[in-house]
Design a protein around this motif. Structure first.
Motif, PDB file in Angstrom:
ATOM      1  N   CYS A  11       0.761   1.682  -6.302  1.00 16.28           N
ATOM      2  CA  CYS A  11       1.012   1.319  -7.648  1.00 16.28           C
ATOM      3  C   CYS A  11       0.492   2.702  -8.536  1.00 16.28           C
ATOM      4  O   CYS A  11      -0.532   2.751  -8.435  1.00 16.28           O
ATOM      5  N   TYR A  76      -6.146  -3.158 -11.612  1.00 18.31           N
ATOM      6  CA  TYR A  76      -7.007  -2.790 -12.661  1.00 18.31           C
ATOM      7  C   TYR A  76      -5.928  -3.384 -13.788  1.00 18.31           C
ATOM      8  O   TYR A  76      -4.626  -3.294 -13.691  1.00 18.31           O
ATOM      9  N   CYS A  79      -3.198  -1.441 -15.344  1.00 19.20           N
ATOM     10  CA  CYS A  79      -1.800  -1.124 -14.466  1.00 19.20           C
ATOM     11  C   CYS A  79      -0.658  -1.545 -15.238  1.00 19.20           C
ATOM     12  O   CYS A  79      -0.621  -2.751 -15.669  1.00 19.20           O
ATOM     13  N   VAL A  82       3.014  -2.792 -11.117  1.00 25.01           N
ATOM     14  CA  VAL A  82       2.931  -3.604  -9.579  1.00 25.01           C
ATOM     15  C   VAL A  82       1.499  -4.549  -9.810  1.00 25.01           C
ATOM     16  O   VAL A  82       1.855  -5.779  -9.446  1.00 25.01           O
ATOM     17  N   CYS A  83       0.578  -4.441 -10.215  1.00 27.12           N
ATOM     18  CA  CYS A  83      -0.626  -5.404 -10.239  1.00 27.12           C
ATOM     19  C   CYS A  83      -0.093  -6.591 -11.052  1.00 27.12           C
ATOM     20  O   CYS A  83      -0.217  -7.418 -10.481  1.00 27.12           O
ATOM     21  N   HIS A 168      -3.317   3.394  -6.643  1.00 26.53           N
ATOM     22  CA  HIS A 168      -3.795   2.552  -5.745  1.00 26.53           C
ATOM     23  C   HIS A 168      -2.847   1.637  -5.062  1.00 26.53           C
ATOM     24  O   HIS A 168      -1.595   1.377  -5.376  1.00 26.53           O
TER      25      HIS A 168
HETATM   26 NI    NI Z   1      -1.481  -1.610 -10.212  1.00 23.72          NI
END
Ligand code: NI
Length: 208
Positions: A11, A76, A79, A82-83, A168
């Motif tokens: 990500c 986090y 982000c 993706v998160c 990440h």
């Molecule tokens: Ni992320």
């Protein structure tokens, strides 16, 4: 997932990783490729004990969650893509499980303790699921649990005046009620797929 798999695995913006010197990481730390390989092929132990602090300020260790399945995510709040997508899938999976969802605890370990303060994490997790617990700690505490789960993350230097990002890996980990690692879901896994796998673990006799 519309994007190529390799992009989805990390990500962030860059896969052409910055040098260790750029991001202030110790030169002997494992690379993203090494960590992903270890996870994919199940090389070495995955998971382990942790001692962190939750978004209400309460100290939390892995032992506090014995008896529950864990859906554990590392990310986090800043982000961009993706998160949030994966945290939404995790939250939907808990709801889709219905009553069985009570036996599943969703956890988010921040990889950005600098910006993800307790208050900030509290607001962030509440936006996804009322039972999602945000966990933070010292850089060292977070590094320890992240490496135990083969999570790669690195701060990406931003141009002056812009916010930094964190590259990440974005896997969702399933941990059993005994605290043992059961497996991972790749980024972009649907809530329905998570439910299918969790049900299989919850009712082992029914799948025989
Ligand atoms: Ni992320």
């Amino acid at each position: 997932m519309s994007r190529p798999l390799i992009v989805g695995l990390v990500c962030g913006l860059l896969l052409a990783a910055p040098t260790n010197a750029d991001i202030g990481q110790a030169p002997d730390e494992p690379s993203a490729a090494t960590l992903m390989d270890d996870l994919m092929w199940g090389r070495g132990p995955i998971g382990g004990p942790f001692a962190l602090t939750d978004h209400t300020g309460k100290p939390r260790t892995d032992a506090d969650f014995r008896g529950k399945y864990l859906l554990l995510y590392f990310g986090y709040s800043y982000c961009p893509d993706v998160c949030p997508t994966d945290l939404m899938a995790i939250s939907s999976a808990i709801d889709l499980l219905g009553a069985a969802g009570d036996a599943v605890q969703p956890l988010l370990v921040t990889l950005d303790p600098e910006r993800d303060t307790r208050e900030h994490l509290a607001d962030y997790v509440a936006a996804f699921h009322p039972r999602l617990i945000g966990l933070t700690g010292s850089a060292q505490q977070i590094r320890k649990v992240a490496l135990a789960f083969k999570v790669y993350y690195a701060k990406v230097a931003a141009p002056a005046g812009e916010d930094y990002a964190i590259d990440h890996t974005g896997f969702t980990y399933l941990v059993g009620p005994d605290g043992k690692y059961l497996g991972f879901f790749p980024p972009g896994t649907s809530a329905e797929r998570m439910v299918e796998i969790i049900r299989r673990h919850q009712l082992p006799a029914a799948s025989e």
